[in-house]
Design a protein around this motif. Structure first.
Motif, PDB file in Angstrom:
ATOM      1  N   VAL A  84       1.021  -1.734   0.129  1.00 32.19           N
ATOM      2  CA  VAL A  84       0.147   0.205   0.410  1.00 32.19           C
ATOM      3  C   VAL A  84       0.448   1.167   0.338  1.00 32.19           C
ATOM      4  O   VAL A  84       0.446   2.338  -0.938  1.00 32.19           O
ATOM      5  CB  VAL A  84      -0.735  -0.313   1.371  1.00 32.19           C
ATOM      6  N   ALA A  85       1.748   1.111   0.875  1.00 33.34           N
ATOM      7  CA  ALA A  85       2.338   2.469   1.146  1.00 33.34           C
ATOM      8  C   ALA A  85       3.927   2.548  -0.340  1.00 33.34           C
ATOM      9  O   ALA A  85       3.908   3.387  -1.215  1.00 33.34           O
ATOM     10  CB  ALA A  85       3.492   2.932   1.969  1.00 33.34           C
ATOM     11  N   ALA A  89       4.551   5.759  -2.866  1.00 34.73           N
ATOM     12  CA  ALA A  89       5.078   5.793  -3.847  1.00 34.73           C
ATOM     13  C   ALA A  89       5.209   6.435  -5.224  1.00 34.73           C
ATOM     14  O   ALA A  89       5.919   7.571  -5.571  1.00 34.73           O
ATOM     15  CB  ALA A  89       6.580   5.255  -2.882  1.00 34.73           C
ATOM     16  N   LEU A  90       5.154   5.115  -5.503  1.00 36.64           N
ATOM     17  CA  LEU A  90       4.683   5.486  -7.283  1.00 36.64           C
ATOM     18  C   LEU A  90       4.015   6.796  -8.148  1.00 36.64           C
ATOM     19  O   LEU A  90       4.636   7.371  -8.697  1.00 36.64           O
ATOM     20  CB  LEU A  90       4.128   3.898  -7.948  1.00 36.64           C
ATOM     21  N   VAL A  91       2.827   7.010  -6.696  1.00 33.64           N
ATOM     22  CA  VAL A  91       2.181   7.918  -8.064  1.00 33.64           C
ATOM     23  C   VAL A  91       2.702   9.538  -7.813  1.00 33.64           C
ATOM     24  O   VAL A  91       2.464   9.881  -8.218  1.00 33.64           O
ATOM     25  CB  VAL A  91       0.559   8.116  -6.699  1.00 33.64           C
ATOM     26  N   GLY A  92       4.125   9.381  -6.212  1.00 33.55           N
ATOM     27  CA  GLY A  92       4.414  10.547  -6.264  1.00 33.55           C
ATOM     28  C   GLY A  92       5.343  10.803  -6.712  1.00 33.55           C
ATOM     29  O   GLY A  92       5.785  12.120  -7.441  1.00 33.55           O
ATOM     30  N   VAL A  93       6.024   9.224  -7.802  1.00 37.62           N
ATOM     31  CA  VAL A  93       7.481   9.953  -8.457  1.00 37.62           C
ATOM     32  C   VAL A  93       6.796  10.708  -9.359  1.00 37.62           C
ATOM     33  O   VAL A  93       7.101  11.507 -10.277  1.00 37.62           O
ATOM     34  CB  VAL A  93       7.804   8.187  -8.884  1.00 37.62           C
ATOM     35  N   ARG A 165       6.137   9.510 -17.059  1.00 39.94           N
ATOM     36  CA  ARG A 165       5.309   9.626 -15.476  1.00 39.94           C
ATOM     37  C   ARG A 165       4.735   8.775 -15.582  1.00 39.94           C
ATOM     38  O   ARG A 165       3.894   7.650 -14.718  1.00 39.94           O
ATOM     39  CB  ARG A 165       4.982  10.844 -15.567  1.00 39.94           C
ATOM     40  N   THR A 166       3.873   7.787 -16.777  1.00 36.59           N
ATOM     41  CA  THR A 166       3.057   7.122 -17.513  1.00 36.59           C
ATOM     42  C   THR A 166       3.383   5.280 -16.798  1.00 36.59           C
ATOM     43  O   THR A 166       2.855   5.218 -16.160  1.00 36.59           O
ATOM     44  CB  THR A 166       2.433   6.968 -18.656  1.00 36.59           C
ATOM     45  N   VAL A 167       4.937   5.597 -16.517  1.00 42.94           N
ATOM     46  CA  VAL A 167       5.345   4.948 -16.419  1.00 42.94           C
ATOM     47  C   VAL A 167       5.172   4.214 -14.528  1.00 42.94           C
ATOM     48  O   VAL A 167       4.680   2.786 -14.395  1.00 42.94           O
ATOM     49  CB  VAL A 167       7.374   4.696 -16.879  1.00 42.94           C
ATOM     50  N   TYR A 168       5.472   5.261 -14.143  1.00 42.01           N
ATOM     51  CA  TYR A 168       5.175   5.296 -12.885  1.00 42.01           C
ATOM     52  C   TYR A 168       3.768   4.818 -11.771  1.00 42.01           C
ATOM     53  O   TYR A 168       3.481   4.155 -10.766  1.00 42.01           O
ATOM     54  CB  TYR A 168       5.696   6.268 -11.348  1.00 42.01           C
ATOM     55  N   PHE A 169       2.629   5.635 -12.671  1.00 38.30           N
ATOM     56  CA  PHE A 169       1.336   5.573 -12.303  1.00 38.30           C
ATOM     57  C   PHE A 169       0.980   3.900 -13.067  1.00 38.30           C
ATOM     58  O   PHE A 169       0.072   3.142 -12.427  1.00 38.30           O
ATOM     59  CB  PHE A 169       0.440   6.266 -13.894  1.00 38.30           C
ATOM     60  N   PHE A 170       1.291   3.693 -13.667  1.00 39.96           N
ATOM     61  CA  PHE A 170       0.890   2.108 -14.662  1.00 39.96           C
ATOM     62  C   PHE A 170       1.866   1.000 -13.305  1.00 39.96           C
ATOM     63  O   PHE A 170       0.849   0.383 -13.285  1.00 39.96           O
ATOM     64  CB  PHE A 170       1.646   2.061 -16.262  1.00 39.96           C
ATOM     65  N   SER A 171       2.378   1.724 -12.718  1.00 38.09           N
ATOM     66  CA  SER A 171       3.385   0.478 -12.129  1.00 38.09           C
ATOM     67  C   SER A 171       2.004   0.434 -10.595  1.00 38.09           C
ATOM     68  O   SER A 171       2.576  -0.662  -9.577  1.00 38.09           O
ATOM     69  CB  SER A 171       4.946   0.836 -11.709  1.00 38.09           C
ATOM     70  N   ALA A 172       1.844   1.341 -10.003  1.00 40.73           N
ATOM     71  CA  ALA A 172       1.254   1.781  -8.940  1.00 40.73           C
ATOM     72  C   ALA A 172      -0.379   0.402  -9.544  1.00 40.73           C
ATOM     73  O   ALA A 172      -0.512  -0.048  -8.488  1.00 40.73           O
ATOM     74  CB  ALA A 172       0.635   2.649  -8.708  1.00 40.73           C
ATOM     75  N   MET A 173      -0.405   0.648 -10.468  1.00 45.26           N
ATOM     76  CA  MET A 173      -1.724  -0.187 -10.332  1.00 45.26           C
ATOM     77  C   MET A 173      -2.075  -1.523 -10.485  1.00 45.26           C
ATOM     78  O   MET A 173      -1.971  -2.565  -9.826  1.00 45.26           O
ATOM     79  CB  MET A 173      -2.835   0.354 -12.310  1.00 45.26           C
ATOM     80  N   VAL A 174      -0.344  -2.363 -10.892  1.00 42.29           N
ATOM     81  CA  VAL A 174      -0.126  -3.205 -10.950  1.00 42.29           C
ATOM     82  C   VAL A 174       0.740  -3.998  -9.916  1.00 42.29           C
ATOM     83  O   VAL A 174      -0.345  -4.678  -9.317  1.00 42.29           O
ATOM     84  CB  VAL A 174       1.852  -3.183 -11.708  1.00 42.29           C
ATOM     85  N   MET A 175       0.910  -2.588  -8.847  1.00 41.70           N
ATOM     86  CA  MET A 175       0.822  -3.609  -7.315  1.00 41.70           C
ATOM     87  C   MET A 175      -0.092  -3.837  -6.469  1.00 41.70           C
ATOM     88  O   MET A 175      -0.576  -4.272  -6.130  1.00 41.70           O
ATOM     89  CB  MET A 175       2.003  -2.308  -6.581  1.00 41.70           C
ATOM     90  N   LEU A 176      -1.656  -2.744  -7.401  1.00 43.10           N
ATOM     91  CA  LEU A 176      -2.758  -2.954  -6.443  1.00 43.10           C
ATOM     92  C   LEU A 176      -3.252  -4.038  -6.759  1.00 43.10           C
ATOM     93  O   LEU A 176      -3.645  -5.370  -6.333  1.00 43.10           O
ATOM     94  CB  LEU A 176      -3.168  -1.983  -6.909  1.00 43.10           C
ATOM     95  N   GLY A 177      -2.903  -4.895  -8.192  1.00 43.58           N
ATOM     96  CA  GLY A 177      -3.171  -6.012  -8.667  1.00 43.58           C
ATOM     97  C   GLY A 177      -2.740  -7.657  -7.821  1.00 43.58           C
ATOM     98  O   GLY A 177      -2.991  -8.496  -7.693  1.00 43.58           O
TER      99      GLY A 177
END
Length: 398
Positions: A84-85, A89-93, A165-177
């Protein structure tokens, strides 16, 4: 006291490998994006290696402060909280508007991505039966290899399509999954019998570093080996994005696919370590690591030499890495989280030093300076292994 454990199901081994790969990818997305970050935040080429160094500082903090918690807490709950944390952080980047903000969130990504990755490896080692520990750790480390290499490819491709920037937004969604999958599938862990306070837990890492000869020796080898790795990967984007190639981020990231052979080396090295051939593996892997720099020297003139050099570098480096971990995990069964935390501290220091030294060497001496630096560090790793060979305790096969 050793507890007999049944063999780990293959499906669970695959889960640990995939989760480790997805977690570690977050730490390496920035490497093929350094030129874009340099342009976006007005950071010079000589100083842009500090972005990688920030993630490595986060790695070091995770190894000292978060990873050891797995020896006293339920790893399953700990990892879900860290996920979750990490998403935050990924969205923050992705939303960073200044170089200072970028570095702060990069540090957080290094902190939480490392805590997840190394926590998963320690979890896998603890659950594995003793006679399959090397193979299980090798499989998890193979997932890490594939994750960090595909991270470079994915980052380059996504950045070319819609910006870094999309790289980090996409990774945040992957971490949710990933959080959903781990919550449903990861087995619950019995709490350890030893109940240390947090301060005692952290201090016990110092005791391990002071007393465990295997950890000391293999840790220094790891520091030098990962410094060599970082020297290469941190500088690669700079010559390939300039004349005469002018490669895109996708093309540069694709060179990382060559290194997937390192995943094969990781699996095989774990198999050999289970049979007591760790020193034999170390010798040939370190020689391969050193020899790779001769091919990489000609890499900017011939892409074939570059591909051969990457293949040699990753095969040698990953074989050493898994052998190191297998040897270290054989020492104290109830301290796997602390052992991996201590060991990976050497990795983090080496990677951070390598990243800074690499971009400085390139800015002053060009690609030849990078290769000389990498070859020197690789030779020091081989020399240290040879000089300390007689000081290593004998580790018998399971």
């Amino acid at each position: 006291m050793n507890v007999m454990r049944p063999a780990m199901p293959r499906s669970l081994v695959v889960l640990f490998a995939c989760a480790s790969g997805m977690s570690v990818a977050n730490v390496y997305y920035a490497q093929p994006l350094l030129d874009a970050l340099s342009a976006d935040f007005a950071i010079s080429h000589a100083a842009v290696g500090g972005v990688i160094a920030a993630t490595q500082i986060g790695c070091a903090l995770a190894l000292m402060l978060l990873v050891p918690l797995g020896d006293i807490l339920d790893r399953r709950r700990l990892m879900l909280a860290q996920l979750v944390a990490l998403m935050v952080a990924l969205v923050g980047v992705g939303m960073a508007t200044s170089s200072t903000t970028l570095l702060v969130y990069m540090l957080a990504v290094g902190l939480l991505g490392t805590a997840m990755t190394q926590g998963l490896i320690a979890y896998a080692a603890t659950m594995a039966a003793p006679d399959q520990r090397g193979r299980v750790v090798g499989a998890a480390q193979g997932g890490v290899v594939i994750g960090l290499l595909l991270a470079r490819v994915a980052a380059g491709l996504i950045a070319d399509l819609s910006g870094w920037r999309t790289v980090y937004f996409f990774s945040a969604m992957v971490m949710l999954g990933l959080a959903v999958v781990l919550c449903r599938v990861l087995p619950k862990q019995m709490l350890p019998s030893q109940r240390l306070h947090y301060g005692e837990l952290i201090f016990s890492m110092y005791t391990l570093l002071r007393n465990e000869r295997v950890l000391q020796i293999r840790g220094v080898i790891a520091l030098l080996m990962f410094a060599a790795f970082s020297v290469f990967w941190s500088a690669l984007v700079l010559p390939l994005s300039a004349a005469p190639y002018y490669f895109s981020h996708t093309q540069i990231g694709a060179f990382g696919l060559v290194g997937t052979a390192g995943a094969l080396a990781a699996s095989r090295a774990g198999h050999w370590a289970d049979r007591g051939r760790g020193q034999w593996t170390s010798r040939w892997a370190l020689l391969l690591l050193l020899a790779s720099w001769l091919a990489l020297w000609f890499g900017t003139n011939s892409l074939w030499f570059l591909v051969i050099g990457i293949l040699m570098l990753d095969l040698g480096g990953q074989a050493v890495h898994v052998t190191n971990q297998s040897m270290i995990f054989s020492t104290q069964v109830e301290s796997h989280s602390r052992l991996v935390g201590c060991y990976m501290l050497f990795y983090s220091v080496g990677s951070g030093i390598g990243a800074i030294a690499s971009t400085m060497a390139y800015a002053r001496f060009g690609w030849s300076g990078v290769c000389l630096l990498g070859a020197t560090v690789s030779f020091l790793a081989l020399l240290f292994w040879r000089l300390t060979l007689r000081h290593m305790p004998v580790i018998t096969p399971h």
